[in-house]
Design an enzyme around this catalytic site. Sequence first.
Site, PDB file in Angstrom:
ATOM      1  CG  ASP A 564      -2.142   0.730   1.203  1.00  0.00           C
ATOM      2  OD1 ASP A 564      -2.212   1.688   0.129  1.00  0.00           O
ATOM      3  OD2 ASP A 564      -2.850   0.753   2.120  1.00  0.00           O
ATOM      4  CD  GLU A 567      -0.470   5.746  -3.791  1.00  0.00           C
ATOM      5  OE1 GLU A 567      -1.166   4.896  -3.749  1.00  0.00           O
ATOM      6  OE2 GLU A 567       0.201   5.959  -2.569  1.00  0.00           O
ATOM      7  CG  ASP A 642      -7.754   4.337   1.132  1.00  0.00           C
ATOM      8  OD1 ASP A 642      -7.493   3.131   1.356  1.00  0.00           O
ATOM      9  OD2 ASP A 642      -6.832   5.099   1.693  1.00  0.00           O
TER      10      ASP A 642
END
Length: 953
Positions: A564, A567, A642
């Site tokens: 996770d 980015e 999310d």
Amino acid sequence: MQALIVSEPSSFPVTGSCLTVGDKPVERQPRGPSFRPLRYIRNYAAVKHENFKICDQSGFCKRNRAYADKATASGSSWTSPYNLDPKTISVKKGQLTGVVLKTSAKGTDPVRWPLTISFLESGVARVTVDEEKRQKGEIELRHGSPARKERYNEVQDWAIVGGLTIDQEVTGNTQNGETIVRYGPDNSFKAVVKHAPFSIDFMRAGETQIQFNSKGWLNMEHWRPKLDREVKEGEPTPPEPAEDESTWWEESFGGNTDTKPKGPESIGLDITFPNYEHVYGVPEHAGPLSLKETRGGSGAYDQPYRLYNSDVFEYEMDTPMTLYGAIPLMQAHRKDSTVGVFWLNAAEMWIDIIKTKTSSNPLSLGIGGTTDTQTHWFSESGLLDIFVFLGPTPKDIVQKYSELTGYSQLPQHFALGYHQCRWNYVTDEDVKDVDRKFDKAKIPYDVIWLDIEYTEGKKYFTWDKDNFPNPLGMQKHLDAHGRKLVIIVDPHIKNEGNYPVVDTLKAQNYGIKNKENNIFEGWCWPGSSYWIDAFNPAAFKWWKSLFAYSNFEGTTPNTHLWNDMNEPSVFNGPETTMPKDNLHFANWEHRDVHNVNGLTFVNATYEALLARDDPKHQRRPFVLTRSFYAGSQRMGAMWTGDNLASWDHLEASIPMLLNQCISGFSFSGADVGGFFGNPSKELLTRWYQAGAFYPFYRAHAHIDSRRREPYLAGEPYVEPVSQALRLRYSLLPAWYTVMHTASTTGEPAMRPMWYEHPSDEKGFALDDQFYVGNMGLLVKPVLKEGATSVDMYLPLTETPYYDYFTFEQYTGKGATYKLDAPLLGHTPVLMRGGHILPRKERPRRSSALMKWDPYTLVIALDHNNQAEGELYIDDGESFEFEKGAYVHRRFRISPNEAGTLRLFSEDLNAASTKQTKAFEKTVQSVRVEKIVVIGAPAEWEGRHEVLVKEDGV
């Protein structure tokens, strides 16, 4: 509708050849071979727009839009300043090379841009333009920056894995100011390269399909030194610069200043799809499948589609705003024709879309006219590097694209089951308690997940000794019923003393660096953190070692991974990510590699999971990623991030996943129930029903949300939720076959209507119903609150459709049917005639316990009493299938001259290795025990049984 269920006490093996269904026998056919930032503790309202740029706040986006506006306003007087120098043109060995000259300020030499157009054996064309001065290193960097002087040219190393073989036989000719190259299958494609101004038309069957620079918006910002415009006393004021230089040399946003040591370097190009009204792809965005216009007006956006991987929590619906991943592949479709472009660039990019309609004559009022889709692409840095696909079918596009970037991973079988996750299960006893309650409620599941709280103080590769004192015992408990564990490991490493992982990262320079070439420090879940630089081969090797069972104690072969925040998410960084002038391995700036950064991290984790096993007994890794780029599909699954527990997020999940799947990334899903907030019982039920048809099926919830495991749904909701989960498990043979197809051809696991019916214009914009792979299942989930029915569109076809549960028949012909969908029932699913669907019907606790269960074949006959389908089986975990250790059968049913239906099983495994024979032996006891025939012949009316003969017996 007539349906007949045929059950044989002896049944027949999945490797058998022929079965007779009817009243006459047939001879056998031969068989073939915790730190929690305040941003996550708040009411669930909406994204903070002030944290993310719009086009006017992004210097290069604003400049390129202004450039296009100037060209448009100038009309016919506008001339693009780019010309292909005819003296430099050469066409040989499948490539056209030359130099594009850019005319800039008067009295200066033209800027040279080397051009290469490669014509590949696959029929794909690749157009690459670089900047000669930067290519040669003949520029000066500001601020003494150690950054590389070249334009970033290594994204291919991460995204491309094949399909680059050049067609050496391609030739071209130059005349009348243009060079024409014929290429592709039977030389049916043509590239018309015009010299002045420079543009390219790509043609198929004598018709222009794609145009580069037909609007004259090509804009490649060349290097130039920063001029000192300070006016000394007594000197005349210099004229204003011809271009807006306000964001050339530095740019500030969110308290951070980007120093831009290389100055302006963006690239922009208009790409037009003549006579194409619909364009799709370029995920990830929370909007419709058919992409909207972006220059304002009724029903249009006023911002371009942005691709800049970002941690956008609580993201909004129906917006071109950037999200977590970027696949710069766009497909254009019209009746019976699909084309596409792949923009290979890892920097921030924006895409404008404008659709212009022309009438066939002034009095037609638009009837009979055409629509051109004009797109405008611009990236902040890097090369102009574009692959062109001329189709003509949707399948052609995704197959050629997948040859380049790789196919979706064939996952382990368990990964297609149901995944139970939340932030967080708090102890190992909590995990075991949840596991027991699933069993008590007789609800199947395969995987339970642990978010960051399992660690000691958010330090990865550790366990919280108080709450997870016995991780091996916890996993042994899960193993008893074939269940797995997934744990999270993110790229940020906690900056804390006496933590060996961070000590090594700092000592060996394995971290990403800031603009001063020192290790970059930022904030994420652990607080002060450093980020591994997965571009660095040494860091990559070290990362792999951390997952060895001896190093990561408490893990087992059944411990799988979740990446996770890759980015990367940096809580105190600009736009919640990393400064663009940070430096990666080999001194590439972060601006150059941002969108591919997440891929490199997942790649390192994937390779780490391979390395921890004995090379002779490696399992296929399971890794889930939030950030992705073209090629990430090779390494695992993705999810849409999310989302919120709201009806609009449920509704948006379908077009979002369809765009993922047609963009080559089939193993995808959305958090069932919504991550933020608390769903109503109705919403939760509907989401489980819809999620049963996501390729990746996981429920997830925020740490502040209420517990919502399926067994907690309460009456009467537990039953429909359980039914949805059991339906998913019964269809696992179909899902595994679908994923095998995706892993070998690239074809999507979820297919929009236009993909399956490219001639039916009514389906081109539909994005709330879809097919499950090539299985013939047409699904329309309930996506609206309070709805108890759906309107399902059936395409223009004579093929019958059957209700999957009741066998009621529907006819297509472009009609819309209202289908009942009571909350306590099932998701509306129709089965398309002409298909054979494999399934398993014995309820089990997990997919592992279903391994040796028999199969049922559901046969949906078409109007000719014919059908076919496939079944793929392997061991579900290893790479032995690559050596031929699998069973792949095609089932076909058709009537003979006497009207007897004959069911054949054809072997699709061309391999005949010792592994093939060994695997066939292991599954020889697995049989087809039941056949369900839907749309049975009229002469079967009233019968309770038919004669069934296997292999002539």
